[in-house]
Design an enzyme around this catalytic site. Structure first.
Site, mmCIF file in Angstrom:
data_model
loop_
_atom_site.group_PDB
_atom_site.id
_atom_site.type_symbol
_atom_site.label_atom_id
_atom_site.label_comp_id
_atom_site.label_asym_id
_atom_site.label_seq_id
_atom_site.Cartn_x
_atom_site.Cartn_y
_atom_site.Cartn_z
ATOM 1 C CE LYS A 78 -3.929 1.940 2.627
ATOM 2 N NZ LYS A 78 -4.757 1.789 3.846
ATOM 3 C CB SER A 153 -8.248 3.494 3.018
ATOM 4 O OG SER A 153 -7.334 2.907 3.919
ATOM 5 C CB SER A 177 -8.375 0.707 5.968
ATOM 6 O OG SER A 177 -9.088 1.904 5.935
#
Lengths: 486, 94
Positions: A78, A153, A177
């Site tokens: 990420k 997210s 997330s």
């Protein structure tokens, strides 16, 4: 057999037997990214040259007889985890050209084990969002339905695993997330206990809630990846020095002596999609049939948790994001005005709408006259929620619940209503407030073919029980075997 | 709950943000709705409850007062939007 379809376990076996090289495997994934990611949009930066170099080093290590479980395994990261020399954007204009000069603790750990990093993955800007639509660069699509969101997210990290664009990935979880996108994309995702994985080098959103965790195609791989990133780090003052068990050793059959708790408040909530409830209830039944004892538990502060969470998370965010001032790094609006005006115009142009909303809310709840009514009150409610979990774990080993109230929604469907978006985190954010670990495991599909996840919550530092229940559940079901067609 | 435009501008100023004039109304409405939702907290009796500011059972983490490695000046300045003579450059302050 197609190399990109391999699990970490399978790839490790083949690498160890020298039936494939990491270079071959890495190139196969890079080639797939080039084609398939045009549709999925999971990656912000593909680090082709760097990845091939790491793969060659891994092959060298393997031929020298130095192989760990993650040696030569291509992973995605990420884009809010710092990678030395590799752009780390947080999916924000603010950090569009930011190149860290150090590696996050988890990256250093992965590299020591010889893992290969394919690139940096899309997300909601600064991890604020539940759909990946808040990225400044692109919206990631759900591999099961390209018109739907992958969750957020860490939506890109989940989509990349689901679409076979990496063998596993790292995300971060502040209010769901990791678990919510794992649920929406039909993969396994874990938020570890707060303090289990170092946050050093993780760009901060809400420091008392943030935790890095793994995504994988199945529970065993998730356990292997978790083992690869957990551990004490003196550079993170909230890192806890505790022995790391071999997480994969929990992936064995048998659920006797395990008691699972079902919180009645979670299942009395209105507005939860009937298909989600049906899948989750079938999942609970499967776990009971496997030999676990099932008891009812109570979490009276389940609903106020959403409000408490958004007060605390935005308050911490407003403080953490004060550092983006156009001086030390990141975007600066080139103005010759005075300093304060430079701050204002830099921040107003560098941040997207959702980030501005959260900074605003956080500033509001911390501002003079409102602190006690919002921040202190929310922190008191947080204590009550922590007590809820402690009491529940006196009666059970693992709590079961839905992950998200609905399967993945359509891109654009909720973007104009921040509050509706916030409410979709209701099942996941409690454990961020309490610090408990939790995992999302595929437990069904909607009629439209979208994945549904089952959340398992564990006691502090007892990720092992989660892997055990999740593994047994997975072995008894077929959901993880179904793959999206791309 | 409705928050006024003046309140939005004031709080945005504290956060060093500017809210676009045209977006002001929508912003005030959206934030008002979220703040109104947060009022649910007032329905919880928290008399005598000690606030929890984190979820760890740790107390302060100290290290020995020994000099350790640190970032070099060049590294620290690597991403600076504007730099000169080993320092960050900002608009004139006084």
């Amino acid at each position: 057999m197609k190399l990109h379809e391999l699990t970490i376990k399978e790839a490790h076996g083949l690498l160890k037997q020298k039936e494939i090289s990491s270079r071959e495997l890495t190139c196969a994934l890079l080639d797939r990214i080039e084609i398939v990611d045009k549709e999925v949009n999971a990656y912000i930066t593909v680090a082709r040259a760097m990845a091939i170099k790491q793969a060659e080093l891994a092959d060298q290590a393997i031929s020298d007889g130095k192989i760990t479980y993650l040696t030569g395994i291509p992973l995605g990261v990420k884009d809010l985890i710092c990678t030395k020399g590799l752009r780390t954007t947080c999916a924000s204009r603010m950090l569009e050209n930011f190149v860290p000069f150090y590696d996050a603790f988890v990256i250093k750990k992965l590299q020591e084990q010889g893992a290969v990093i394919l690139g940096k993955i899309n997300m909601d800007e600064f991890a604020m969002g539940s759909s990946t639509e808040n990225s400044a660069f692109k919206t990631t699509c759900n591999p099961w339905d390209l018109a739907s969101i992958p969750g957020g997210s860490s939506g890109g990290s989940a989509a990349a695993v689901a679409a076979d664009l990496c063998l596993g990935s790292l995300g971060s979880d502040t209010g769901g997330s990791i678990r919510q996108p794992a649920s929406h994309c039909g993969v396994v995702g874990m938020k570890p206990t707060y303090g289990r994985v170092s946050r050093f080098g993780l760009v901060a959103f809400a420091s008392s809630l943030d935790q890095i965790g793994p995504f994988a195609k199945n529970v065993f791989d998730c356990a292997a990846l978790m083992h690869g990133i957990a551990g004490y780090d003196s550079m993170d003052s909230t890192s806890v020095s505790k022995e790391i068990p071999s997480y994969t050793s929990f992936c064995t059959n048998g659920l006797k002596n395990i008691t699972v708790g079902v919180p009645r408040e979670y299942f009395n909530l209105s507005g939860v999609d009937p298909e989600v409830l049906a899948s989750v209830n079938r999942g609970i039944k499967t776990i009971e049939d496997l030999g676990a004892t099932c008891v009812e538990v109570s979490m009276p502060y389940f609903e106020p948790a959403v409000a408490a969470y958004y007060v605390i998370a935005t308050a911490e965010a407003s403080s953490n994001l004060a550092r983006y001032d156009g001086v030390k790094y990141g975007f600066r609006n080139e103005t010759r005005d005075d300093l304060v005006q430079m701050y204002k115009s830099t921040r107003s142009q560098g941040f997207g709408d959702e980030v501005k909303r959260r900074i605003f809310l956080g500033t509001y709840v911390l501002s003079s006259g409102y602190y006690d009514a919002y921040y202190k009150k929310a922190s008191q409610v947080r204590r009550l929620i922590m007590d809820d979990f402690s009491k529940a774990f006196e009666k059970c080993d693992v709590i079961l619940s839905p992950v998200a109230p609905t399967p993945a929604f359509k891109i654009g469907e909720k973007i104009d209503s921040p509050l509706t978006m916030y409410l979709s985190d209701i099942f996941t954010l409690g454990v961020n407030l309490s610090g408990n670990p939790a995992i999302s495991v595929p437990c069904g599909f909607s009629e439209k073919g979208l994945p549904i996840g089952l959340q398992m919550i564990g006691n502090h530092f007892n990720e092992g029980n989660l892997f055990k229940v999740a593994y047994n559940f997975e072995q008894a079901t077929e959901f993880h075997k179904k793959r999206p067609v791309l | 709950m409705k928050i006024s435009h003046d309140e939005v501008i004031h709080v945005a100023g504290l956060a060093r943000l500017e809210i676009n004039e045209k977006a002001l109304d929508k912003f005030a409405t959206q934030m008002g709705a979220v703040l109104e939702y947060m009022d649910i907290l007032n329905s919880v009796d928290t008399t005598g409850v000690e606030p929890a500011y984190h979820a760890t059972r740790l107390s302060n983490a100290f290290r020995s007062d020994i000099k350790t490695g640190h970032a070099s000046k060049d590294d620290a300045l690597l991403n600076a939007p504007e730099k000169e003579d080993g320092a960050f450059v900002v608009p004139k302050v006084v």
